[in-house]
Design a protein around this motif. Structure first.
Motif, mmCIF file in Angstrom:
data_model
loop_
_atom_site.group_PDB
_atom_site.id
_atom_site.type_symbol
_atom_site.label_atom_id
_atom_site.label_comp_id
_atom_site.label_asym_id
_atom_site.label_seq_id
_atom_site.Cartn_x
_atom_site.Cartn_y
_atom_site.Cartn_z
ATOM 1 N N UNK A 8 0.813 -1.212 0.000
ATOM 2 C CA UNK A 8 0.000 0.000 0.000
ATOM 3 C C UNK A 8 0.843 1.256 0.000
ATOM 4 N N UNK A 9 1.897 1.242 0.787
ATOM 5 C CA UNK A 9 2.798 2.396 0.857
ATOM 6 C C UNK A 9 3.492 2.601 -0.480
ATOM 7 N N UNK A 16 13.094 3.687 -3.368
ATOM 8 C CA UNK A 16 13.843 4.094 -2.179
ATOM 9 C C UNK A 16 13.247 3.457 -0.921
ATOM 10 N N UNK A 17 11.910 3.442 -0.848
ATOM 11 C CA UNK A 17 11.215 2.834 0.287
ATOM 12 C C UNK A 17 11.565 1.346 0.399
ATOM 13 N N UNK A 18 11.410 0.615 -0.711
ATOM 14 C CA UNK A 18 11.708 -0.821 -0.672
ATOM 15 C C UNK A 18 13.169 -1.079 -0.331
ATOM 16 N N UNK A 19 14.082 -0.281 -0.851
ATOM 17 C CA UNK A 19 15.501 -0.461 -0.538
ATOM 18 C C UNK A 19 15.746 -0.264 0.953
ATOM 19 N N UNK A 36 7.511 5.910 6.249
ATOM 20 C CA UNK A 36 7.133 5.984 4.846
ATOM 21 C C UNK A 36 5.616 6.042 4.677
ATOM 22 N N UNK A 37 4.859 5.428 5.592
ATOM 23 C CA UNK A 37 3.402 5.533 5.529
ATOM 24 C C UNK A 37 2.993 6.998 5.722
#
Length: 96
Positions: free
Chosen positions: A20-21, A32-35, A52-53
């Protein structure tokens, strides 16, 4: 005591999970978030998701552009920190 948001979003604009994020972010920010999430230690992952949410919620806010323009133009309504603390105390909310 439970803490509830002042303004609930039903349903939530951004689900509180990794997919979702990521879906709410730009492709670059999603990478960038997943990393960052993949590099996080297990005890750090919750903090990464929460941060990040919050960013995803801000970026998908329907009134974002209006608020940005008001802030840049000096017309954004503000409240003194002491007034905010007094309101939270009066409502029985934590102020730590």
């Amino acid at each position: 005591m439970t803490a509830l948001p002042i303004h609930r979003h039903e349903p939530e604009r951004v689900p509180r999970n990794a997919r979702g994020i990521a879906d709410a972010l730009t492709p670059e920010a999603g990478k960038e978030f997943y990393a960052e999430l993949l590099a996080a230690q297990p005890d750090e992952a919750k903090g990464v998701l929460l941060r990040w949410w919050g960013r995803a919620m801000l970026e998908t806010d329907p009134g974002r552009q209006r608020r940005v323009e008001a802030a840049l133009g000096g017309t954004l309504a503000t409240v003194a920190v002491q007034d905010m603390l007094d309101r939270r105390r009066a409502a029985g909310l934590p102020v730590e």
